[in-house]
Design a protein around this motif. Structure first.
Motif, short mmCIF file in Angstrom:
data_model
loop_
_atom_site.label_atom_id
_atom_site.label_comp_id
_atom_site.label_asym_id
_atom_site.label_seq_id
_atom_site.Cartn_x
_atom_site.Cartn_y
_atom_site.Cartn_z
N PHE A 178 0.89 -1.24 0.14
CA PHE A 178 0.19 -0.01 -0.07
C PHE A 178 0.85 1.30 -0.03
N TRP A 179 0.71 2.14 -0.93
CA TRP A 179 1.37 3.52 -0.99
C TRP A 179 0.56 4.47 -0.43
N LYS A 180 1.24 5.19 0.90
CA LYS A 180 2.38 4.84 1.48
C LYS A 180 1.91 3.82 2.71
N VAL A 181 1.44 4.50 3.52
CA VAL A 181 0.60 3.87 4.68
C VAL A 181 -0.58 4.35 5.02
N PRO A 182 -1.68 3.69 5.34
CA PRO A 182 -3.03 4.21 5.74
C PRO A 182 -2.98 5.33 6.65
N ALA A 183 -3.82 6.24 6.65
CA ALA A 183 -3.96 7.23 7.58
C ALA A 183 -4.10 6.75 9.12
N GLU A 184 -3.67 7.38 10.08
CA GLU A 184 -3.94 6.85 11.44
C GLU A 184 -5.41 6.84 11.65
N GLY A 185 -6.21 5.92 12.02
CA GLY A 185 -7.37 5.90 12.67
C GLY A 185 -8.35 6.16 11.62
N SER A 186 -7.94 5.75 10.35
CA SER A 186 -8.88 5.83 9.06
C SER A 186 -9.51 4.71 8.72
N PRO A 187 -10.48 4.78 7.87
CA PRO A 187 -11.20 3.48 7.67
C PRO A 187 -10.39 2.50 6.61
N SER A 188 -9.39 3.15 5.88
CA SER A 188 -8.33 2.19 5.13
C SER A 188 -7.37 1.52 6.43
N MET A 189 -7.07 2.17 7.35
CA MET A 189 -6.24 1.54 8.33
C MET A 189 -6.95 0.40 8.85
N GLU A 190 -8.30 0.77 9.35
CA GLU A 190 -9.14 -0.29 9.96
C GLU A 190 -9.34 -1.47 9.05
N ALA A 191 -9.44 -1.06 7.55
CA ALA A 191 -9.34 -2.39 6.80
C ALA A 191 -8.24 -3.25 6.73
N PHE A 192 -7.20 -2.59 6.99
CA PHE A 192 -5.97 -3.53 7.19
C PHE A 192 -6.18 -4.23 8.62
N VAL A 193 -6.79 -3.64 9.72
CA VAL A 193 -6.99 -4.29 10.88
C VAL A 193 -8.06 -5.63 10.74
N ALA A 194 -8.67 -5.40 9.86
CA ALA A 194 -9.72 -6.21 9.73
C ALA A 194 -9.20 -7.70 9.16
N TYR A 195 -8.20 -7.43 8.59
CA TYR A 195 -7.56 -8.69 8.05
C TYR A 195 -6.54 -9.16 8.94
#
Length: 719
Positions: free
Chosen positions: A585-602
């Motif tokens: 992922f370029w570069k890293v999902p923003a802290e606390g963002s839905p994209s970060m939580e998408a990673f966390v879901a996996y």
């Protein structure tokens, strides 16, 4: 309709976890005292507190408070206090929204309040009240705000709740917070879905979608490296669950490992800069249990120092723009915008032939020997060579063609192989659609495609694979282990301008289909069926079998919007489905963002290491434009984790999930991220052994199903 339990509570307390966002709507309040609920809000099912307790509600709690009335309740939320309202036999039927009015303590903003419901079957997610979601009352009540939270957010699984908990996401200061006009608005019981109705959605809002998991089908291994990032900084990224980090990007083409300097190229005024050493990157990853991928320059020139400039104003003259912090550094364009010719290369750079890079890899491996472990698991051959003549035009003056790309790959790949015989080497790290099909030379002459036509009129990647296979067959030297390509959506506003209007959000999610869908025609200037992952597999199998797939950069934009989070989750699921070996992922999902939580879901959906497992299971839904589903199992065949995405911003889904091929279920639990939430929250857990069950999916949501089976599936490996 479910039977409600005997006690219902509303809790106002202080807690430490920041998790989600409430929805609000302002109502008119024309004159004091604070009026009752006005037109524009559905009639109240239940008034809980209005100048005092109503309708049999009473007081529970531990906060310092004055709630006797008449007048607003006064609650001190400091020291994690809480106000609890309780009522025997509360059974309102479907409810639409929790509504209350609040005046914060002096000096406080309302971002310290959170809300959740709970009951005998579990509790709902935290819903945070943020400044953007607060409706201020008009004068003369403008020191009050009204909060309206849809029950769909508080109770996405349709639980029979007996507590509604409003509490703080951080430590609140002392002083009274005033609360009044607390109650529930009506929901509509005529919705076809019992759970959607209980969650406050209007009639005919929900869709019934059938879904299934094929536990008896052949499972395929999921590479842990698909959860990679391309970031070299940011402490919070260690909480993301990423498994590998890539040292890469435009500046990596000019990195001098001996002095740890690079050139910022066209991204920032062609300036040489010193940066922390690659050794720090490798050590940092190792310390956090994250693997490393390193981009090896093959452009041929790297930064000679930390101060030189590609287009110094005092040498090449006035320019269109200069660095506001370093006025000597120009952007390489004259005042009228025409390009200033680059060079000489020695102005900023020193030559970096294959031997220079071989010495780098040897230095890495020597340090590995001392440490007793491998630090770099993947070497990537440079970055987006088709754009060298633009990005690095101060040292690269001509576009690269088919033959030169193959020649440089062989030269630098051989150097890496000699220094590290067991290395995994990936290339050519091309930027996008045109880079897959054509060389940079093909852009000359208004895209006459002369270079492609001179090489059998085959796509660049096809030619690249054929020639590298021929080289291995001739010499016995393998210089490529993985085909590495970048993928960015090209439709307007999706990644570039990153719009978040309804139309662009829907387009963003559709553009993920370019990764896999053979029927999807890309909605951009491409206007073709990309189907990148199956295309790459076909190219590899036909031209150089055995190569792996690497997606060296990808991002669908709008990380802080739920559409970006859904696109991120969709991409991660497709990488697992199509056997991608590594992705960054370029570069890293923003802290606390839905994209970060998408990673966390996996990677850590329960906060205790719960993750998408190691073997991919086929699954399907009746409508993959509305619901995506990805399933996995462990090696022992006793644990299944599935991720379901509701891709609609407005339609709640009743998913009927058939897991009968998995056998009896010992237990299952849900974890959900929905629009407005700041974190994944646990939902209902069940010990129901039924292998067919219903799952409610709120609009724009990511739901994780964590399922433990009563007995192991036959076999413990791919079938």
């Amino acid at each position: 309709m479910r039977t409600r339990v005997a006690v219902a509570l509303i809790v106002l307390s202080a807690c430490s976890r920041d998790s989600s966002i409430g929805r609000t709507r302002a109502l008119p309040a024309p004159h004091p005292p604070l009026p009752p609920f006005e037109a524009g809000v559905a009639g109240l099912v239940e008034t809980i507190y209005e100048g005092g307790y109503r309708n049999g509600w009473g007081d529970w709690g531990w906060a310092k408070r004055d709630v006797a009335g008449p007048g607003p309740a006064k609650v001190d939320f400091s020291d994690w206090g809480g106000w609890i309202l309780a009522k025997q036999g509360f059974a309102p039927g479907p409810v639409g929204r929790l509504v209350f009015r609040v005046k914060p303590a002096a000096g406080e903003a309302l971002d310290y309040l959170q809300i959740k419901i709970a009951g005998s079957e579990g509790e709902g997610p935290e819903v945070k009240v943020t400044p953007d979601e607060i409706a201020r009352m008009p004068p003369p009540q403008d020191d009050w705000s009204e909060i309206q939270v849809p029950t769909a957010e508080l109770d996405p699984d349709g639980l029979p709740f007996d507590r509604v908990i409003i509490h703080a996401s951080r430590r609140a200061s002392g002083g009274w917070t005033l609360l009044d006009h607390v109650g529930f608005t009506a929901g509509d019981g005529s919705a076809p879905s019992r759970r959607a109705s209980a969650a406050g959605f209007p009639p005919d809002a929900s869709r019934l979608i059938a879904a299934s998991i094929a536990c008896g089908a052949r499972a395929t291994h999921i590479s842990p490296r698909i959860y990679g990032t391309a970031s070299t900084d940011g402490e919070y990224q260690w909480h993301l669950g990423a498994t590998i980090r890539r040292w890469g990007g435009n500046t990596s083409s000019r990195y001098n490992w001996k002095i740890s300097a690079h050139n910022l190229a066209n991204d920032w005024f062609f300036e040489n800069k010193g940066i922390p050493s690659y050794t720090h990157f490798l050590e940092d990853n190792a310390a956090h249990g994250v693997e490393s991928a390193v981009t090896v320059p093959m452009l041929g020139w790297v930064a000679k120092d930390t101060t030189s400039l590609g287009f110094p104003v005092d040498v090449v003259g006035p320019q269109e723009k200069t660095d506001p912090y370093l006025p000597r550094a120009g952007n390489g364009k004259s005042k009228d915008g025409t390009l200033i010719p680059g060079g000489p290369e020695a102005r900023t750079s020193v030559a970096a032939p294959p031997e220079f890079m071989k010495a780098w890899v040897q230095a890495i491996r020597a340090a590995d020997a001392d440490a007793g472990q491998r630090s770099v698991v993947e070497y990537i051959l440079d970055n987006e060579p088709a754009l060298w003549h633009e990005t690095h035009r101060d040292v690269r003056h001509e576009p690269i063609g088919y033959d030169e790309l193959v020649e440089r790959t062989i030269a630098y790949g051989t150097a890496i192989r000699q220094a590290d015989p067991d290395a995994l080497i990936a290339g050519p790290a091309e930027w996008g659609w045109n880079g897959y099909l054509y060389s940079a030379k093909d852009s000359e002459g208004h895209w006459a495609k002369a270079d492609r036509k001179a090489h059998g009129d085959v796509p660049l990647i096809v030619y690249y694979l054929r020639k590298l296979r021929e080289y291995e067959q001739k010499t016995g030297v393998r210089v490529l282990d993985a085909v590495d390509l970048h993928f960015y959506p090209q439709a307007p506003g999706v990644f570039g301008d990153q719009g978040t209007d309804e139309k662009t959000n829907a387009l963003r999610i559709r553009q993920t289909r370019g990764l896999w869908d053979p029927a999807y025609t890309d909605e951009s200037w491409i206007k073709d069926k990309i189907r990148l992952l199956p295309r790459m597999r076909e190219w590899i199998d036909a031209n150089y079998p055995g190569r792996q797939i690497s997606i060296g950069e990808w991002n669908f934009g709008a990380e802080n919007n739920m559409s970006g989070g859904l696109a991120t989750a969709e991409a991660l699921g497709r990488f697992a489905q199509f056997g991608v070996d590594s992705a960054f992922f370029w570069k890293v999902p923003a802290e606390g963002s839905p994209s970060m939580e998408a990673f966390v879901a996996y990677r850590n959906f329960d906060g205790k290491g719960g993750r998408f497992l190691d073997w991919y299971l086929p699954s399907q839904t009746a409508d993959d434009t509305l619901v995506s589903m990805f399933a996995s199992r462990d090696a022992e065949g006793k644990h299944v984790v599935a991720v379901l995405l509701n891709l609609s911003p407005s339609v709640p889904i009743d998913a009927t999930i058939d897991a009968s091929s998995c056998g009896a279920i010992a237990s299952r639990q849900t974890f959900t991220l929905y629009r407005g939430a700041r974190a994944i929250e646990p939902g209902a857990s069940s010990s129901d052994a039924a292998s067919k069950f219903d799952q409610f999916l709120p609009p724009y949501s990511i739901t994780v199903l964590d399922v433990h089976l009563a007995s192991a599936l036959p076999g413990t490996a791919a079938k």
